[in-house]
Design a protein around this motif. Structure first.
Motif, PDB file in Angstrom:
ATOM      1  N   LYS A   1      20.607  49.218 -48.709  1.00  0.00           N
ATOM      2  CA  LYS A   1      21.820  49.837 -49.228  1.00  0.00           C
ATOM      3  C   LYS A   1      21.919  49.723 -50.746  1.00  0.00           C
ATOM      4  O   LYS A   1      22.415  50.634 -51.415  1.00  0.00           O
ATOM      5  CB  LYS A   1      23.049  49.201 -48.573  1.00  0.00           C
ATOM      6  CG  LYS A   1      23.282  49.630 -47.136  1.00  0.00           C
ATOM      7  CD  LYS A   1      24.357  48.793 -46.451  1.00  0.00           C
ATOM      8  CE  LYS A   1      25.679  48.871 -47.173  1.00  0.00           C
ATOM      9  NZ  LYS A   1      26.262  50.228 -47.175  1.00  0.00           N
ATOM     10  N   THR A   2      21.443  48.603 -51.304  1.00  0.00           N
ATOM     11  CA  THR A   2      21.505  48.449 -52.756  1.00  0.00           C
ATOM     12  C   THR A   2      20.465  49.309 -53.455  1.00  0.00           C
ATOM     13  O   THR A   2      20.684  49.774 -54.568  1.00  0.00           O
ATOM     14  CB  THR A   2      21.297  46.982 -53.158  1.00  0.00           C
ATOM     15  OG1 THR A   2      19.989  46.542 -52.763  1.00  0.00           O
ATOM     16  CG2 THR A   2      22.341  46.082 -52.499  1.00  0.00           C
ATOM     17  N   LYS A   3      19.336  49.544 -52.804  1.00  0.00           N
ATOM     18  CA  LYS A   3      18.256  50.327 -53.412  1.00  0.00           C
ATOM     19  C   LYS A   3      18.411  51.830 -53.167  1.00  0.00           C
ATOM     20  O   LYS A   3      17.908  52.637 -53.952  1.00  0.00           O
ATOM     21  CB  LYS A   3      16.900  49.853 -52.873  1.00  0.00           C
ATOM     22  CG  LYS A   3      16.520  48.441 -53.329  1.00  0.00           C
ATOM     23  CD  LYS A   3      15.248  47.962 -52.648  1.00  0.00           C
ATOM     24  CE  LYS A   3      14.853  46.573 -53.109  1.00  0.00           C
ATOM     25  NZ  LYS A   3      14.292  46.558 -54.479  1.00  0.00           N
ATOM     26  N   LEU A   4      19.083  52.177 -52.080  1.00  0.00           N
ATOM     27  CA  LEU A   4      19.321  53.586 -51.757  1.00  0.00           C
ATOM     28  C   LEU A   4      20.803  53.779 -51.451  1.00  0.00           C
ATOM     29  O   LEU A   4      21.216  53.770 -50.283  1.00  0.00           O
ATOM     30  CB  LEU A   4      18.485  54.017 -50.551  1.00  0.00           C
ATOM     31  CG  LEU A   4      17.007  54.314 -50.760  1.00  0.00           C
ATOM     32  CD1 LEU A   4      16.379  54.747 -49.433  1.00  0.00           C
ATOM     33  CD2 LEU A   4      16.799  55.412 -51.806  1.00  0.00           C
ATOM     34  N   PRO A   5      21.631  53.946 -52.485  1.00  0.00           N
ATOM     35  CA  PRO A   5      23.060  54.153 -52.257  1.00  0.00           C
ATOM     36  C   PRO A   5      23.291  55.337 -51.313  1.00  0.00           C
ATOM     37  O   PRO A   5      22.636  56.371 -51.414  1.00  0.00           O
ATOM     38  CB  PRO A   5      23.601  54.438 -53.657  1.00  0.00           C
ATOM     39  CG  PRO A   5      22.640  53.754 -54.573  1.00  0.00           C
ATOM     40  CD  PRO A   5      21.291  53.919 -53.925  1.00  0.00           C
ATOM     41  N   GLY A   6      24.201  55.157 -50.399  1.00  0.00           N
ATOM     42  CA  GLY A   6      24.480  56.198 -49.421  1.00  0.00           C
ATOM     43  C   GLY A   6      23.933  55.884 -48.046  1.00  0.00           C
ATOM     44  O   GLY A   6      24.378  56.473 -47.046  1.00  0.00           O
ATOM     45  N   VAL A   7      22.968  54.974 -47.962  1.00  0.00           N
ATOM     46  CA  VAL A   7      22.453  54.548 -46.665  1.00  0.00           C
ATOM     47  C   VAL A   7      23.548  53.795 -45.920  1.00  0.00           C
ATOM     48  O   VAL A   7      24.249  52.961 -46.496  1.00  0.00           O
ATOM     49  CB  VAL A   7      21.201  53.654 -46.824  1.00  0.00           C
ATOM     50  CG1 VAL A   7      20.795  53.050 -45.487  1.00  0.00           C
ATOM     51  CG2 VAL A   7      20.054  54.462 -47.400  1.00  0.00           C
ATOM     52  N   LYS A   8      23.704  54.076 -44.634  1.00  0.00           N
ATOM     53  CA  LYS A   8      24.725  53.446 -43.806  1.00  0.00           C
ATOM     54  C   LYS A   8      24.094  52.359 -42.942  1.00  0.00           C
ATOM     55  O   LYS A   8      23.103  52.607 -42.249  1.00  0.00           O
ATOM     56  CB  LYS A   8      25.402  54.475 -42.896  1.00  0.00           C
ATOM     57  CG  LYS A   8      26.051  55.640 -43.630  1.00  0.00           C
ATOM     58  CD  LYS A   8      27.329  55.234 -44.326  1.00  0.00           C
ATOM     59  CE  LYS A   8      28.063  56.438 -44.895  1.00  0.00           C
ATOM     60  NZ  LYS A   8      29.284  56.033 -45.615  1.00  0.00           N
TER      61      LYS A   8
ATOM     62  N   LEU B   1      10.427  51.467 -48.064  1.00  0.00           N
ATOM     63  CA  LEU B   1      10.897  52.491 -49.005  1.00  0.00           C
ATOM     64  C   LEU B   1       9.743  53.284 -49.589  1.00  0.00           C
ATOM     65  O   LEU B   1       9.857  54.495 -49.823  1.00  0.00           O
ATOM     66  CB  LEU B   1      11.714  51.838 -50.117  1.00  0.00           C
ATOM     67  CG  LEU B   1      13.080  51.289 -49.696  1.00  0.00           C
ATOM     68  CD1 LEU B   1      13.757  50.600 -50.873  1.00  0.00           C
ATOM     69  CD2 LEU B   1      13.967  52.404 -49.150  1.00  0.00           C
ATOM     70  N   LYS B   2       8.628  52.626 -49.830  1.00  0.00           N
ATOM     71  CA  LYS B   2       7.449  53.329 -50.341  1.00  0.00           C
ATOM     72  C   LYS B   2       6.970  54.362 -49.335  1.00  0.00           C
ATOM     73  O   LYS B   2       6.660  55.506 -49.687  1.00  0.00           O
ATOM     74  CB  LYS B   2       6.337  52.333 -50.651  1.00  0.00           C
ATOM     75  CG  LYS B   2       5.070  52.942 -51.260  1.00  0.00           C
ATOM     76  CD  LYS B   2       4.083  51.843 -51.645  1.00  0.00           C
ATOM     77  CE  LYS B   2       2.862  52.423 -52.353  1.00  0.00           C
ATOM     78  NZ  LYS B   2       2.009  53.209 -51.429  1.00  0.00           N
ATOM     79  N   LEU B   3       6.927  53.980 -48.063  1.00  0.00           N
ATOM     80  CA  LEU B   3       6.502  54.911 -47.016  1.00  0.00           C
ATOM     81  C   LEU B   3       7.483  56.073 -46.890  1.00  0.00           C
ATOM     82  O   LEU B   3       7.068  57.238 -46.788  1.00  0.00           O
ATOM     83  CB  LEU B   3       6.392  54.174 -45.681  1.00  0.00           C
ATOM     84  CG  LEU B   3       6.009  55.019 -44.463  1.00  0.00           C
ATOM     85  CD1 LEU B   3       4.647  55.664 -44.664  1.00  0.00           C
ATOM     86  CD2 LEU B   3       6.031  54.175 -43.195  1.00  0.00           C
ATOM     87  N   ILE B   4       8.763  55.776 -46.912  1.00  0.00           N
ATOM     88  CA  ILE B   4       9.782  56.823 -46.816  1.00  0.00           C
ATOM     89  C   ILE B   4       9.651  57.810 -47.966  1.00  0.00           C
ATOM     90  O   ILE B   4       9.744  59.028 -47.782  1.00  0.00           O
ATOM     91  CB  ILE B   4      11.188  56.180 -46.786  1.00  0.00           C
ATOM     92  CG1 ILE B   4      11.410  55.488 -45.434  1.00  0.00           C
ATOM     93  CG2 ILE B   4      12.284  57.206 -47.053  1.00  0.00           C
ATOM     94  CD1 ILE B   4      12.611  54.587 -45.395  1.00  0.00           C
ATOM     95  N   ASN B   5       9.417  57.299 -49.162  1.00  0.00           N
ATOM     96  CA  ASN B   5       9.242  58.155 -50.330  1.00  0.00           C
ATOM     97  C   ASN B   5       7.976  58.995 -50.213  1.00  0.00           C
ATOM     98  O   ASN B   5       7.982  60.205 -50.505  1.00  0.00           O
ATOM     99  CB  ASN B   5       9.191  57.301 -51.597  1.00  0.00           C
ATOM    100  CG  ASN B   5       9.066  58.146 -52.855  1.00  0.00           C
ATOM    101  OD1 ASN B   5       9.955  58.936 -53.167  1.00  0.00           O
ATOM    102  ND2 ASN B   5       7.969  57.983 -53.571  1.00  0.00           N
TER     103      ASN B   5
END
Length: 299
Positions: A128-135, A98-102
């Motif tokens: 999914k819990t940290k980024l709602p909307g991820v499938k 997630l850090k890299l994606i950000n």
């Protein structure tokens, strides 16, 4: 068949990777053939690289050392939203991913698995819990929980880039290989994310989770070894310090899959491998997207 979120889209050709960056890899150098063919830059185990601004595909290969698992990040950076997907994320490295994606300004759309893993807990549920909307995405044949289920031939799109799911059971009953498109405007050479179906100079075991050496042999020879020989193979694991191979290399040098079927089946039945130390934890968790207590949004 999946009717939404999956379509064939277009992408500009990629530039050749500068050879000067290849020597920076922390893994063993690939054979000379690989030094001539990559069309993108890789980031492995924290090493940094960047892509040409004219390229649509941003690609990173990441590593989790405890289970020797590769996670792959792909994104279309030409799209305004910079949509991205992760293949085979691990729960222990979700924060890193997630850090890299950000940092790269990407929007994660899909968290995908090649199969229900037995050696680590997937990171899809945590993502999914940290980024709602991820499938979350996995094969329908896996029997696992997810938001989207793929069958053979389904396509997953991020911007102008797509992956095709090819059913490659044998390591488990629900294994799939994700392959980039064949069109000239898709990444060239093509890329195949093979999970445990094909490892570099080997393959995954077939003695649990509905595995079958006969089925694995047929899957590899019909769905992976039929791809162009310069197709880049990216496995789910490596234990010897390699990071990438090609279809042509594995057809020539794979110590198991180059044999005839009966010899292959004999090899696989006499591996005498230890019981996987994580299987009793990993498989039940991975059947519910990596979370024992499944959030309501996971179907």
């Amino acid at each position: 068949m999946v009717m939404t979120h999956f379509s064939r889209l277009r992408q500009l050709p990629l530039l050749l990777q500068p050879k000067s960056l290849i020597s920076q890899s922390r893994f063993l150098r690939p054979p000379p053939l690989l030094l001539k063919t990559p069309t993108f830059l890789r980031s492995v185990m924290g090493s940094s690289s960047s892509l040409s601004s004219s390229s649509k595909l941003l690609f990173r290969q990441l590593f989790e050392k405890e289970s020797s698992t590769f996670t792959y990040l792909l994104a279309d950076v030409s799209h305004p939203d910079k949509p991205a997907l992760l293949i085979d994320p691990v729960d222990k490295t979700v924060d890193r991913d997630l850090k890299l994606i950000n940092e790269l300004g990407l929007k994660l759309i899909y968290a995908m698995n090649t199969h229900v893993h037995a050696d680590h807990v997937t990171g899809t549920g945590l993502l999914k819990t940290k980024l709602p909307g991820v499938k979350s995405v996995i094969s329908k044949a896996s029997g696992s929980k997810a938001d989207m289920f793929l069958e053979h031939g389904d396509k997953v799109s991020i911007g102008d880039i797509y992956l095709e799911a090819r059913s490659t059971p044998g390591h488990t009953a629900g294994c799939v290989t994700y392959v980039t498109g064949e069109e000239a405007d898709q990444p060239q050479p093509r890329m195949a994310f093979t999970g445990d179906a094909v490892l570099i100079r080997g393959c995954g075991r077939t003695d649990f989770q509905g595995g079958s050496s006969d089925q694995l042999y047929e899957s590899v020879h019909s769905q992976i070894f039929t791809l162009p020989k310069d197709t880049l193979i990216y496995p789910a694991h490596d234990y010897k310090g390699f990071e990438v191979s090609t279809v042509g290399e594995e057809m020539q040098h794979n110590t198991r899959l180059t044999k005839d079927k009966e010899t292959f089946k004999s090899i696989m039945s006499n591996l005498n491998l230890a019981y996987p130390k994580m299987i009793d934890v990993a498989v039940p968790a991975n059947m519910v997207c990596g979370l024992q207590d499944v959030p309501s949004q996971v179907n």
